[in-house]
Design an enzyme around this catalytic site. Sequence first.
Site, PDB file in Angstrom:
ATOM      1  N   GLU A 195       0.823  -1.214   0.000  1.00  0.00           N
ATOM      2  CA  GLU A 195       0.000   0.000   0.000  1.00  0.00           C
ATOM      3  C   GLU A 195       0.856   1.263   0.000  1.00  0.00           C
ATOM      4  O   GLU A 195       0.380   2.363   0.288  1.00  0.00           O
ATOM      5  CB  GLU A 195      -0.976  -0.034   1.179  1.00  0.00           C
ATOM      6  CG  GLU A 195      -1.870  -1.277   1.180  1.00  0.00           C
ATOM      7  CD  GLU A 195      -3.262  -1.084   0.552  1.00  0.00           C
ATOM      8  OE1 GLU A 195      -3.800   0.030   0.622  1.00  0.00           O
ATOM      9  OE2 GLU A 195      -3.804  -2.059  -0.022  1.00  0.00           O
ATOM     10  N   HIS A 206      -4.124   1.641   7.536  1.00  0.00           N
ATOM     11  CA  HIS A 206      -2.744   1.949   7.153  1.00  0.00           C
ATOM     12  C   HIS A 206      -2.025   2.474   8.398  1.00  0.00           C
ATOM     13  O   HIS A 206      -2.656   3.131   9.244  1.00  0.00           O
ATOM     14  CB  HIS A 206      -2.685   3.052   6.073  1.00  0.00           C
ATOM     15  CG  HIS A 206      -3.207   2.631   4.741  1.00  0.00           C
ATOM     16  ND1 HIS A 206      -4.021   3.438   3.971  1.00  0.00           N
ATOM     17  CD2 HIS A 206      -3.019   1.505   4.016  1.00  0.00           C
ATOM     18  CE1 HIS A 206      -4.312   2.819   2.833  1.00  0.00           C
ATOM     19  NE2 HIS A 206      -3.720   1.639   2.837  1.00  0.00           N
ATOM     20  N   CYS A 230      -2.817  11.319   3.823  1.00  0.00           N
ATOM     21  CA  CYS A 230      -3.179  10.384   2.750  1.00  0.00           C
ATOM     22  C   CYS A 230      -3.116  11.061   1.394  1.00  0.00           C
ATOM     23  O   CYS A 230      -2.857  10.418   0.377  1.00  0.00           O
ATOM     24  CB  CYS A 230      -4.613   9.883   2.916  1.00  0.00           C
ATOM     25  SG  CYS A 230      -4.919   8.959   4.409  1.00  0.00           S
TER      26      CYS A 230
END
Length: 416
Positions: free
Chosen positions: A162, A230, A347
Amino acid sequence: MTLTEINFDGIVGPSHNYAGLSLGNIASASHAGDPSYPRAAALQGIAKMRGNLARLGVQGFLLPLPRPNLALTEALACDGSEPPQLRAAPWSASSMWTANAATVSPGPDTADGRCHLTPANLVTMLHRAQEWPDTQAQLKIAFADHRHFAVHDAVPPTFGDEGAANHMRLCGAHDAPGVEVFVYGRTGGPFPARQHEQASRLVARRHGLAPERTVFIEQNPAAIAAGAFHNDVVAVANGPVLFTHDMAFADQQGAYDAMRAAFPALEVVEVPSSAVSLKEAIRTYLFNAQLLTLPDGSMALIVPEECRESAAVWGWAETMLAGNGPIRQVIPVDVRQSMANGGGPACLRLRVVCDPATVDSRFLLDEAKADLIERVIAARWPAQIDPADLGSEVLANSAIAARLALLEALGLGELG
Ligand code: SUG
């Protein structure tokens, strides 16, 4: 060569919507079915970029990917009878979260001295797994100079990767050799562990990182179970500072010890659960912050507005600021449209340490370009999308045309 850190923010695409596609992402699940406001979302993102451009003097961006992805719609045999979540996947504007675009190892850390980028395969989620080939195409244009950059292929499946959201860098200065910290999850909990240990190790090998300056740490399964899909939802690093919740890692003290062994100057700013619970940290995204070194050498934490509205988080921030730690300012920004899908200020950006002169300047922002981008968004981005609209041909055509108008305006028609 003047190496500096550039934040490349993802411009929010015209198909931004709330389809509840990300299992384990509490915000995405709780906003499923809500109307979305793509124009407002994209303008919030530009306003954040303008703020950081003024603070840092440099800012980059990446363009939305082609959506709806008609090839994926076809591959999924969508004919109207499919479940709504399958129908929605090709429409996702999830490439806005560029912390998941790639893992980046700056030149001072790598064996060949080049900055290495590996696009994240994002294989855990269907709507995200479609991103990497288009992301890679864009990175290959932005960072085309082979003397300074190497853009790799994604990690092969089934090792979920990711990107920078599970990667931190500790350093004395951005242009000095750093220690790279990879955080992975283990499967077995109620939600997927999206970052596989072997993906992290593969990226480190491929980037030519020195083993003694590379650390691998397991994320706390309790954090994943609480919605930290995350690591950047519970920790962020900048320079020598690690800003973290006390429940971020499976073995919190062991994690600090491992980082300190590789990077003795480590400075930990830890928020205890007694001040901010894991649940409140995840709800407000306190740690999904941009921790910036300002030109005067001090650090500022760019947090979501939601933090100011939380008595616990803001109380902790005020106490922290009254002390004499490394973080000297806490600055809230409004990115509520992104937040409702589980994407905070951190993000929305990919950090690349490089010389701005080596980057394709079409991806670098200045005030005039921000004005131009805003004008295209204001004129072409849909004001509102209801999840029931996904699949509409009229909406598809307008989203496709809106993106192409932005590419044209920026001289990036080749991405069309
Ligand atoms: O992958 N949300 C994204 C949010 C990514 C946040 N990035 C970082 N933490 N770095 C995700 O879960 C929601 C899409 C939807 O539900 O329609 C979404 O994909």
